[in-house]
Design an enzyme around this catalytic site. Structure first.
Site, short mmCIF file in Angstrom:
data_model
loop_
_atom_site.label_atom_id
_atom_site.label_comp_id
_atom_site.label_asym_id
_atom_site.label_seq_id
_atom_site.Cartn_x
_atom_site.Cartn_y
_atom_site.Cartn_z
N LYS A 67 -6.16 0.72 6.58
CA LYS A 67 -7.04 0.08 5.61
C LYS A 67 -8.50 0.23 6.01
CE LYS A 67 -3.90 -3.38 3.64
NZ LYS A 67 -2.70 -2.60 3.93
N GLY A 124 2.20 -4.55 -0.49
CA GLY A 124 3.61 -4.70 -0.81
C GLY A 124 4.03 -6.14 -1.05
N ASN A 125 3.33 -7.11 -0.40
CA ASN A 125 3.69 -8.52 -0.57
C ASN A 125 3.39 -9.02 -1.98
OD1 ASN A 125 0.83 -8.35 0.17
ND2 ASN A 125 0.87 -10.58 0.15
#
Length: 312
Positions: free
Chosen positions: A276, A11-12
């Protein structure tokens, strides 16, 4: 066949914490991401790009709530499709411009992607994924009654809606993705985990309100297109054990067995690195390579010079 990689952008890569969610800010972040993807293209990889959409779909939901007296609000699956469309547009345009500037000939295309889940997934009995804006306790109780939403207190900041996060069964459009890869095209697909759909008893598809973890979708997509590498880009350069402690240790190249052992020892938090590592292990178990690294070091990680690699 050329080396094939599925890249999951964190998202970053689109909106960093505490940034204002304007088009200009997000587009500038996406341009930086496009530069890194172009470096991977120069390494002669066939690329499928997927991405998160948490802040964006949250803002769309807020727009729905703020304007509900004027414009009828849309369900969550449609909001996901909305976010896929505008993030895909930004990524596609930025990538095309970057490739043009570098003299590369690859095309870029965005596919609005449906991800099929099971209506019997246990996640539908236990919604856990917070989305959207914060409400007071009284507002939360009213929404539970009026809309049958499940509401949960979130870290002392108020109440939020929580929705199911089912596991992806299959990604739709894979044949088209493979055909496009074979025609020197970078494909953007499965954004935000994909638009969640399920099958009715008659076999037809319908949307369902849920949020699918983007890394799980990326792993499933990598499996379905027979990728050599599944890469998750995040805001840290490596995975660590004993993170934040004096004996913190950076992981470089590790086996599936080592990674599984660290998972069982509880080194990776459910809300951050846990999903992840779960996806990385499941992919690498098939005799392939999963990589977790920072956006800035993506090309070097593919060359084995950076990041954390999990190998089967």
């Amino acid at each position: 066949m050329a080396n094939r990689v599925v890249i999951a952008l964190g998202g970053n890569a689109i909106l960093k914490p505490n940034q204002e969610a304007t088009l200009e800010v997000q587009l500038e972040n996406v341009k930086i991401s496009a530069e890194q993807v172009a470096k991977i293209e120069e390494l002669d990889y066939e690329i499928v790009l997927t991405h998160g959409n948490g802040p964006q779909v949250g803002n769309i939901l807020r727009q729905n709530e703020e304007a509900k007296e004027v414009v009828p609000p849309f369900p969550l699956d449609v909001c996901n499709a909305e976010s896929q469309g505008f993030i895909g547009y930004m990524l596609e345009q930025s990538l095309k411009n970057t490739l043009e500037e570098r003299g590369l000939t690859s095309n870029v295309i965005t596919l609005l992607t449906q991800t099929e889940v099971s209506a019997q997934d246990e996640a539908f009995d236990h919604p856990t994924k917070p989305i959207g804006i914060f409400y007071s306790e009284s507002e939360a109780k009213q929404l539970e009654q009026e809309k049958n939403w499940v509401m949960m207190e979130d870290a002392g900041r108020g109440y939020r809606r929580v929705v199911p996060s089912p596991k992806p069964k299959s990604i739709h459009g894979v044949d088209a993705i493979v055909n496009l890869l074979n025609q020197n095209t970078i494909v953007i697909a499965g954004g935000g985990g994909g638009i969640p759909v399920t099958r009715c008893q008659n076999g037809l598809l319908k949307g369902i309100e849920a949020v699918i973890d983007k890394d799980r979708t990326g792993k499933k997509l990598a499996e379905q297109i027979d990728a050599n590498v599944f890469m998750m880009l995040t805001d840290v350069s490596n995975v660590y054990i004993n993170y934040g402690k004096e004996n913190q240790e950076k992981l470089a190249t590790i086996s599936v067995e080592q990674a599984q052992k660290y998972m069982e020892q509880g080194h990776f938090a459910d809300g951050s690195m846990g999903p992840k590592m779960e996806a990385a292990i499941a992919f690498a178990e098939q005799g392939k390579t999963a990589i977790i690294c920072s956006l800035e070091e993506a090309d070097q990680a593919l060359l084995g010079k950076a990041g954390t690699r999990i190998t089967g």
